[in-house]
Structures are given as structure tokens and as C-alpha cells.
Design an enzyme around this catalytic site. Structure first.
Site, PDB file in Angstrom:
ATOM      1  CD  GLU A  47      25.109 128.453  40.245  1.00 58.22           C
ATOM      2  OE1 GLU A  47      23.903 128.732  40.392  1.00 58.22           O
ATOM      3  OE2 GLU A  47      25.651 128.300  39.139  1.00 58.22           O
ATOM      4  CD  GLU A  70      21.776 125.524  37.664  1.00 48.89           C
ATOM      5  OE1 GLU A  70      20.898 125.990  36.920  1.00 48.89           O
ATOM      6  OE2 GLU A  70      21.821 125.772  38.891  1.00 48.89           O
TER       7      GLU A  70
HETATM    8  O1  AHR Z   1      22.884 132.172  40.197  1.00 47.72           O
HETATM    9  C1  AHR Z   1      21.992 132.411  39.185  1.00 47.72           C
HETATM   10  C2  AHR Z   1      21.793 131.174  38.323  1.00 47.72           C
HETATM   11  O2  AHR Z   1      21.266 130.135  39.093  1.00 47.72           O
HETATM   12  C3  AHR Z   1      23.020 130.566  37.724  1.00 47.72           C
HETATM   13  O3  AHR Z   1      23.438 131.228  36.582  1.00 47.72           O
HETATM   14  C4  AHR Z   1      22.562 129.182  37.412  1.00 47.72           C
HETATM   15  O4  AHR Z   1      23.613 128.257  37.393  1.00 47.72           O
HETATM   16  C5  AHR Z   1      21.526 128.901  38.483  1.00 47.72           C
HETATM   17  O5  AHR Z   1      20.354 128.415  37.944  1.00 47.72           O
END
Ligand code: AHR
Length: 508
Positions: A312, A190
Site C-alpha cells: 500500500e 495491517e
Molecule cells: O487504503 C486505505 C486503508 O489504508 C487500507 O484499507 C488499510 O490497509 C490502510 O490503513
């Protein structure tokens, strides 16, 4: 259980059977479902690592060299193909040298992203790579770009993979002579946000620089993954692909099934039927989002060299009442199981680009596989979907067409009430069918054309109510059971698919 959840939604009635037509004549043998789309994500966040995966060798909780035995076995049973670590946002504040060497010498640090908890670094590089070896999965390292240096990341790769040289000697001094294998390397996480707040053009340049010094040592070959967009940020994908596409093997995408980033995200366990159907619509929206990112990749990478890694994804609800808001601990109901099934179906429809997906997170955080409390462990409804879908790992997609009822849901979205995916491997066809309706059983037909089926067996995940979940110290409410309801007829397989259920049929 909220009484309202049993009330029928006005979806109209359908008299004839819903159909899933399997197109065996259209199978493309290159459309392989990468096992990696069943990937997991272990972040230093709340009790994911400490208490979830790792209790340390001195713990009274039964463990193997510090890894708790119950979780280890549960994950072995899932055939986890790949595990991402150490974050998430944590990755861009992680300095790997803090997590090697004698425990007593490892410095502590504050986990600034996740509740200000003190991290003691007792779970570090050796502990992670040894875990991957125990599970037989690929490690996926998320490198620190935001607050680290090029040299730090380059030397981490060397420490892990080089057979000789200064980093190999340091590794050996810490107890590991043989290098590990490392395929997947993420260059930042991110980077548009917690990973450094970069602009896409600046990140593309930084990515080019970092990846230059992350080298292939001793026969190891890295698959380098650029930090990608979140959700609807198509500009990020476009600019990063344009600036650095030729220097990467993959680019990531994050997509959460979440109501929004401000204020309450809603309870994980208490929700209305309307909330439930909204969730189905929001989770399915990952499909047009993926398609738009792929369209950009097709333009910037017409030879289809670069994979889209959804590293994710999953549901994100309010934390369980009374728990640390920075630890993101949430329960997991039959609704989450439906999200898992529908999302996996989407990934399986886009095998030409989607090469990996990592649900967040493996234990005790968002849409987890397992929840732990002391020496107890719960397998979540989502765990059972991953287990039920194992036959799809590494199989070839069987294209299909679904005829079903469509429902309008809040948020101006439409949801097909019957969802399906199918694949073929070793002479067996696996068909996974999800009845999204809370209250309507479906008669489903699978016309087979000339394709002959001799046997059909199956498994089912369902629950008394859509908000059912598994809890500590109680018998499992949501689990995987044999399904005996499918019949082989003339040129078709038929079944009654119960409301709010996920069935996988194995046909031979
Ligand atoms: O999954 C929780 C958080 O969500 C992670 O650390 C981040 O990459 C995303 O914003």
C-alpha cells in the site's frame, strides 16, 4: 488555479546544466525491476469495486460480464502485473463463502471500516479471479486473519487452486471447473491495527500457524506474505522477521504520503507551492524508510530470500467535498503524478529487496488510476505515469548519478529538483526524468561515455499548473504526449526539461 502557485519559489539559480550520468559499465544483470512494483490494489471501499471496476452484467453501462469496458481497457493498456484484493482493512472482515454461489443467496454485510456501507457480496472470488484472467495479471489475495479462522483461509486457497477434492467440487458447482493460479497470498493486513491489533510477537506466531495450512495444491505454488509494518515501525519488521522470517517469502510495508492521521490531510486540489514541495519531501522519505526496513531484513535474512512488498502506498488527501468521508474519494493532480514518478524511482533503486508495490487504490479511492461517475471515466495524471513507465517493467536497472540543485523544504527535508531512473531491455534504454521545480525549466545533459545512441524518442507528462487535474466531461488537462526535445550530441544526449514535467526517453 490558485494564483500563488505560479509565483517563483526562492530556490536560487543554477547556471550550468544538470546532469544524469548513466553507468552502463556498472549494470548488474540480476537487478531486474519486478513488473509487480507496478501493482494495483482493489479494495471493497467506496466506489473502487462497485461502480469502478464492476457494474454487473445487467448494467446499462457498457460492460463485459459485469466489468465496465472503459476501465477494463484502461487497465489492459497499463499492463497491470498484479492486483491485490479484497483489502486493506476490509480483508480482515471478509468471509469468502459470502461471495460465492448464486447472487440471490449471497448474504449482505456491513463494511464497518468504510462508511458502514452495505456490501452485497456480488463481487466475490469468481468475479475477482476472472478479472485477473481478463487483465492477464497475477492475483494477490489478502487473507482474513483478524476475524477469520485458519480453516477458512486454508479452504479458500483450496477452493481457488485445487484440481480435485471437496473445495474443487464446490468451485465447479459454482461454474468454474479449472482451478485458478494463485501466487501471492497475504496472511492478514495491517495486523498491528485494523487487522487485529496484534503485537508483533503474537502476530509472528499466528502467522506461522496460518501459513502451515495454506498449502500448495495441484502444482500451484504460493508466495506467502506476512503482514508488515507501517512507515517507521522498525520494531514490527524486526520482531516478525525474527519470529517467522524462515516461514515467509515476503513481508509487506505500508507508506502513505500523508500529512498525518488526525485532522485534515489537506485538499487534493487546492494547495500552496510550499505544500507541494512538502509533498515531494514526504514522498521521497519512503527511501530511507525502505532502507531501514531492508537493513533489518538483511540482519534477519542475510541470504536475501524474503521480499519487501510495499503493498500500500500513495497520496492520501481529504475526501472531495460533499462525498462520504468513509469512502476516501479524492481527485488526482499533477502533484500526484510527481509523487508516483518519484516513488517508482525509489522502488527501482531497491530491486534487490522490493519485489512488489501496490498503489492504493486502482479506482475511485486514494491515488487512483481511474475515476468514474456514472458511465463516464477519467484517466488520472497518476495513470499516465504508470503508462509512461511501462518500458521499465521487467527491465534491468541502469545505475546513474544525478547532479542537480537541492532544495530545503518544510519538515526539515531536502529535495533534489531533478530526479531520474533508468533501465535497459531488448536493446533499448529507458530514462525517466522528473523536473520537480514548479517554475524552472532545466537544461539536462546525459553523458554516455562509450555508449552509442542512434535514436532517441520520448514522451512527456506536464500540465499548465501543478494543481491541474482531469475532470469529467472536460478535455484532458494532464496527459501523455510525445516529447521531441531530446538531441543526440557528441557522447551525450541533451534536452530542456520543462518545469513540473516527467519525461521518459527511449534510446536505441
Ligand atoms: O487504503 C486505505 C486503508 O489504508 C487500507 O484499507 C488499510 O490497509 C490502510 O490503513
Amino acid at each position: 488555479m490558485a494564483a500563488t502557485l505560479t509565483a517563483a519559489m526562492s530556490v536560487g539559480s543554477v547556471s550550468q546544466a544538470e546532469t544524469v550520468t548513466l553507468k552502463f559499465d556498472q549494470i548488474d544483470s540480476t537487478a531486474v525491476i519486478m513488473p509487480e512494483i507496478y501493482g494495483q490494489f482493489a479494495e471493497h471501499l467506496g466506489a473502487c469495486i462497485y461502480g469502478g471496476l464492476w457494474v454487473g452484467p445487467e448494467s446499462p453501462i457498457p460492460n463485459t460480464s459485469g466489468y465496465r469496458n472503459d476501465v477494463l481497457q484502461a487497465l489492459k493498456d497499463l499492463k497491470v502485473p498484479v492486483m491485490r484484493w479484497p483489502g486493506g482493512c476490509f480483508a480482515d472482515e471478509y468471509h469468502w463463502r459470502d461471495g460465492i454461489g448464486p447472487l440471490k443467496d449471497r448474504p449482505t454485510q456491513v463494511n464497518n471500516n468504510w462508511g458502514g456501507t452495505v456490501e452485497d457480496n456480488s463481487f466475490g472470488t469468481h468475479e475477482f479471479f476472472n478479472l485477473c484472467e481478463l487483465l492477464g495479471c497475477e492475483p494477490y489475495l489478502s487473507g482474513n486473519v483478524g476475524s477469520g479462522t485458519v480453516q477458512e483461509l486454508a479452504q479458500w486457497v483450496e477452493y481457488i487452486t485445487a484440481a480435485d477434492g471437496p473445495m474443487a467440487r464446490l468451485r465447479e458447482a459454482n461454474g468454474r471447473k479449472e482451478p485458478w493460479k494463485l501466487k501471492y497470498l497475504g496472511v492478514g493486513n495491517e495486523s498491528w491495527g485494523c487487522g487485529g491489533n496484534f503485537t508483533p510477537a503474537y502476530y509472528a506466531d499466528v502467522y506461522r500457524r496460518y501459513q502451515t495450512y495454506c498449502r500448495d495444491f495441484s502444482g500451484n505454488r504460493l508466495y506467502k506474505i506476512a503482514s508488515g509494518a507501517s512507515d517507521y515501525d522498525y520494531k514490527w519488521t524486526d520482531v516478525v522477521m525474527k519470529g517467522a522470517g524462515s516461514k515467509m517469502n515476503g513481508i509487506s510495508l505500508h507508506y502513505y504520503t500523508v500529512t498525518g492521521w488526525r485532522g485534515s490531510k489537506g485538499s487534493a486540489t487546492e494547495f500552496s507551492p510550499e505544500d507541494y514541495y512538502w509533498t515531494m519531501g514526504k514522498c521521497l522519505e519512503i527511501e530511507p524508510v525502505i532502507e531501514k526496513h531492508i537493513a533489518i531484513m538483511d540482519k534477519r535474512d542475510p541470504k536475501n530470500r524474503v521480499g519487501l512488498m510495499v503493498d500500500e502506498w500513495g497520496t492520501w488527501w481529504d475526501v472531495e467535498p460533499g462525498t462520504n468521508p468513509g469512502h476516501l474519494y479524492q481527485q488526482n493532480t499533477m502533484r500526484d503524478a510527481m509523487v508516483a514518478a518519484l516513488s517508482l524511482n525509489v522502488f527501482q533503486r531497491h530491486t534487490s529487496r522490493v519485489k512488489m508495490a501496490n498503489i492504493a487504490q486502482v479506482a475511485n479511492v486514494l491515488q487512483s488510476m481511474v475515476l468514474t461517475r456514472g458511465d463516464q471515466m477519467v484517466l488520472t495524471p497518476t495513470y499516465y505515469v504508470f503508462k509512461q513507465y511501462i518500458p521499465h517493467q521487467g527491465a534491468v536497472v541502469v545505475p546513474l548519478e544525478v547532479e542537480t540543485e537541492t532544495m530545503d523544504v518544510r519538515g526539515d527535508r531536502k529535495v533534489d529538483l531533478l530526479q531520474a531512473t533508468a533501465s535497459r531491455k531488448d536493446g533499448k534504454t529507458a530514462v525517466s526524468l522528473t523536473n520537480v521545480s514548479i517554475d524552472r525549466d532545466m537544461d539536462v545533459e546525459l553523458p554516455l561515455g562509450d555508449f552509442k545512441v542512434k535514436t532517441v524518442e520520448g514522451s512527456i507528462i506536464t500540465a499548465p499548473t501543478i494543481d491541474s487535474y482531469n475532470d469529467f466531461g472536460k478535455a484532458e488537462t494532464v496527459t501523455l504526449k510525445p516529447f521531441k526535445g531530446a538531441r543526440i550530441g557528441k557522447g551525450k544526449v541533451t534536452l530542456k526539461l520543462p518545469a513540473k514535467s516527467i519525461v521518459t526517453l527511449i534510446m536505441e
